[in-house]
Scaffold this motif. Structure first.
Motif, PDB file in Angstrom:
ATOM      1  N   PHE A   1      13.511  54.025  13.405  1.00 29.31           N
ATOM      2  CA  PHE A   1      13.439  52.811  12.593  1.00 29.31           C
ATOM      3  C   PHE A   1      13.593  53.159  11.106  1.00 29.31           C
ATOM      4  O   PHE A   1      14.250  52.427  10.356  1.00 29.31           O
ATOM      5  N   GLY A   2      13.020  54.271  10.697  1.00 26.93           N
ATOM      6  CA  GLY A   2      13.161  54.706   9.301  1.00 26.93           C
ATOM      7  C   GLY A   2      14.611  54.965   8.938  1.00 26.93           C
ATOM      8  O   GLY A   2      15.071  54.559   7.863  1.00 26.93           O
ATOM      9  N   ALA A   3      15.338  55.631   9.833  1.00 28.76           N
ATOM     10  CA  ALA A   3      16.754  55.908   9.561  1.00 28.76           C
ATOM     11  C   ALA A   3      17.546  54.603   9.478  1.00 28.76           C
ATOM     12  O   ALA A   3      18.421  54.441   8.618  1.00 28.76           O
ATOM     13  N   PHE A   4      17.224  53.665  10.359  1.00 35.03           N
ATOM     14  CA  PHE A   4      17.889  52.358  10.321  1.00 35.03           C
ATOM     15  C   PHE A   4      17.604  51.634   9.000  1.00 35.03           C
ATOM     16  O   PHE A   4      18.503  51.084   8.355  1.00 35.03           O
ATOM     17  N   LEU A   5      16.348  51.672   8.573  1.00 33.75           N
ATOM     18  CA  LEU A   5      15.962  51.031   7.310  1.00 33.75           C
ATOM     19  C   LEU A   5      16.720  51.617   6.126  1.00 33.75           C
ATOM     20  O   LEU A   5      17.128  50.890   5.222  1.00 33.75           O
ATOM     21  N   ARG A   6      16.879  52.939   6.106  1.00 31.95           N
ATOM     22  CA  ARG A   6      17.613  53.552   4.999  1.00 31.95           C
ATOM     23  C   ARG A   6      19.025  53.006   4.928  1.00 31.95           C
ATOM     24  O   ARG A   6      19.558  52.795   3.834  1.00 31.95           O
ATOM     25  N   GLY A   7      19.638  52.780   6.074  1.00 29.64           N
ATOM     26  CA  GLY A   7      20.996  52.250   6.080  1.00 29.64           C
ATOM     27  C   GLY A   7      21.077  50.783   5.702  1.00 29.64           C
ATOM     28  O   GLY A   7      21.989  50.356   5.016  1.00 29.64           O
ATOM     29  N   GLU A   8      20.092  49.993   6.137  1.00 29.78           N
ATOM     30  CA  GLU A   8      20.138  48.534   5.931  1.00 29.78           C
ATOM     31  C   GLU A   8      19.489  48.095   4.634  1.00 29.78           C
ATOM     32  O   GLU A   8      19.829  47.044   4.090  1.00 29.78           O
TER      33      GLU A   8
END
Lengths: 467, 467
Positions: free
Chosen positions: A234-241
């Motif tokens: 989820f953290g990696a997704f947040l960095r992208g979004e």
């Protein structure tokens, strides 16, 4: 030594020299593990006075120990011998006018971090450094330890926020490196080198710091994650979004939440369900045109669809946001009130957090079955405060403290991480560094130390041993 | 020396040792101001080979000169004596798999920056370092010079993007500092110190770099500003309103635009009016929910209402965006084609740009009336490439080159800035650094150099003089 004290008193005046009972508050470190009574505490009121103190001590062969707010966790700012003078910059607290167009400010090294925050607020500017000790920690100490905190993944550590420095060197000369530009390649990056040097290369007296505009809006959420692997994904997704908005990405575990709720009766957990891991997500923007709530809600929805997020709530008021943050911020206090504890300041690549947590738990339970593991910290930069409480019903760790520390340090090292992520080495972790880092690296640091401080009177025995 | 060459050839193989005509492309610097023919060019294929070359040269007392893509502007990567071996890492070009969850990658120091960009693209990640030479510049050279470029104000310089390093030290040992975490305070920040050390402390062989998610949308505008003061004010406003989106904030002058349009016939300027200063603004977001065009348009409107912006256009296509960028990127080429030129790599606090431009013009015109001043660069970090062309009809600067350089360096220094913002010192600016920086600072650098390289065989005569 009597002559030395008389000379120091003559320079510093009555407010500038503390000894006996007056020096007591400076004697021990915050965790009460290190520190013997020094000759006294010098409290210079200017850079010239700092230089004079350093010179007098050097000539007398007396050790000088710079101390900031004395909130460090590794014993790097207190004396290990009576023949030492602690230098506190607590009387050097001037804050310059912020340069609004450039985004910078000049401050004395004795300024308390929270005071800087307050000063900046009416100007619409912020210094993006936040940590638990900000009500006591001083700029000089933050620079000396290269502090990190909860926004480092976005804005950097102190080394990334310092534009210029003024430093009293071990030989008593003053280096005026008070430039106010990011781009300065006129030689070695001394300003970066002093960050994290733990007072062993000189005493930082003033600094030019980089400022950022205060966001005009923010949105916060508390999320229950299915496990640590889910938190990483989820953290990696947040960095992208939402990477450019991310102002906080903190995690804590159900072990820590349980302890905090047990010992802090006014603490409230308001979600309906619990889980193994919690994420505190905060995003912020300088533009009022950004639909922050919508962006945060959409990432939350995605996380639920993916099965990563099992419960969550967006803060609907400032009070609720404060409640969310307190759950994270009271993690150290909750555990402290439970009794004996062991702290480990680990970092691993953010993508490896879950693997570290899993492998670390196995190691720790092999060393002492039932030991309670309470990891919390900063998901964005992989910084895990991996703290332990004894097994239920046990008062202590059966003398296994060193075994835990060594096992976890080796594990982090093997994963490309660090056993001294943001607290530094101080006196506490020199031996650990000698074991976990190559002799080449340690020798290079010793050479560096000798180049700056050939007499070895500036905070010796901290960070690196010199023969 | 014949023995040395035989020993090097034995280690490096036929592809790994160039001499005579084969070494010619490595002999001179990019501006063709520095460089004599070396003994030869070593092209090692591994860290072990780099270490072997350094060891053999050190034992023979032969100077080693690390060279990246040889795009430097200060002569720091070529020989000043025949008794020298240039070490090129052009055969060490491996790029690791990006760590998607952590946002990092390990690369060999010989990797060309543009090749890294291409490799990352399909992964949705970017390495936020962009500069004119990116088609030739290699990672090791970018680290050695602590490169900045057009996104430094947002993402930092190389020192801010390097997580870990592997370096062959002057004594031939290898420092393995290939950690992959931002937070690592286990000792002095060696990784930062090597950034900008210009190959004088060792040869960087591998690096772990920080990556960011590629934005999903962007918006660009070309603006005509009423003057430099307006550009500064507008820049400060942009940081507050759109700081988290800012991906480009470049400026150039009408002098430079005129030269570029004159010498590059395919270049097009499509706005209706001209002005003294132009701003290229680019904002980008990882979220598709951000109304980027609206945000950019609203800042533009505000600028027009305030009288700061006199004309402007938002790019309506990728082709138009590329046209806008070319106007900025062709500034050096337009001026080069005009004939003789003088380059100055200045930085001042961003809020002081207009004051520097005004005071600099007065100084320059006092030295040589009619000299054409062409400042362009990076508004966000105050980095001004302050370049000069001779007065109309003159072929040269009447031997005033040094006078300009000294006057501008002193002016920048007095404003808290730098005369070596992002290009470094190399061989070109050592004397200037000795004059504009304190003897304390220069002596500290010399001590540092000696601590790392007591024999003085690693790129001597660059960055700092050691007696």
């Amino acid at each position: 030594m009597a002559d030395l004290v008389i000379a120091l008193q003559a320079i510093l005046g009555p407010k500038g020299w503390l000894s006996g009972a007056d020096a007591e508050p400076y004697r021990r470190d915050w965790l009460d593990r290190y520190g013997v009574a020094p000759l006294g505490v010098a409290r210079p009121a200017s850079t010239a006075e700092v230089a004079a103190v350093v010179n007098i001590c050097r000539e007398a062969g007396v050790v000088v120990i710079p101390q900031g707010g004395n909130t460090g966790l590794c014993g790097g700012a207190v004396a290990d011998q009576a023949n030492a003078v602690i230098v506190s910059l607590s009387r050097m607290t001037a804050i310059g006018e912020p340069d609004l167009d450039s985004g910078s400010i000049i401050v004395d090294a004795g300024v308390v971090l929270a005071a800087l925050h307050e000063t900046l607020e009416p100007h619409g500017l912020m210094f993006p450094m936040h940590l638990g000790a900000e009500g006591s920690a001083r700029i000089g100490g933050l620079i000396g330890t290269n502090a990190g905190g909860s926004q480092a993944f976005r804005f950097g550590m102190m080394q990334d926020l310092v534009l210029g420095l003024e430093v009293v060197l071990p030989d008593g000369t003053v280096w005026d490196g008070l430039r106010a530009v990011q781009k300065d390649n006129a030689g070695y990056q001394l300003r970066k080198l002093f960050c994290g040097s733990e007072g062993t290369l000189g005493i930082v007296t003033r600094a030019v710091l980089r400022l950022y505009p205060t966001p005009k809006q923010q949105a916060s959420a508390l999320l229950v994650m299915s496990d640590f692997a889910a938190a990483v994904s989820f953290g990696a997704f947040l960095r992208g979004e939402a990477g450019e908005f991310l102002a906080g990405l903190e995690f804590f575990s159900d072990v820590g939440l349980t302890l905090a709720l047990k010992h802090l009766p006014d603490l409230a957990y308001q979600l309906e369900t619990r889980g193994d891991v919690y994420l505190l997500v905060e995003i912020a923007s300088g533009s009022t045109r950004v639909p922050l709530d919508e962006i945060l809600a959409s990432t939350l929805e995605w996380g639920m669809e993916q099965g990563l997020v099992t419960d969550g709530a967006l803060a609907t008021s400032g009070a609720q946001r404060a409640q969310f943050w307190r759950l994270r911020e009271e993690q150290p206090e909750g555990q402290r009130l439970e009794g004996e504890q062991l702290k480990h300041d680990i970092s691993v690549p953010p993508g490896a957090i879950a693997r570290f947590i899993e492998a670390g738990a196995k190691l720790c339970h092999d060393i002492l079955p039932g030991v309670r593991i309470n990891p919390f910290g900063h998901l964005g930069d992989g910084n895990i405060h991996y703290n332990l409480s004894p097994p239920e019903g046990h008062a202590d760790f059966d003398g296994k403290g060193a075994a835990f520390a060594e096992a976890l340090a080796a594990l982090a090292t093997g994963m490309g991480g660090s056993f001294a992520a943001e607290h530094g080495l101080g006196r506490a972790k020199i031996a650990m560094a000698d074991r976990n880092r190559s002799s080449t690296e340690r020798a290079l640091m010793a050479r560096l130390k000798r180049a700056f401080d050939p007499q070895g009177t500036m905070n010796p025995g901290v960070l690196v041993r010199t023969p």
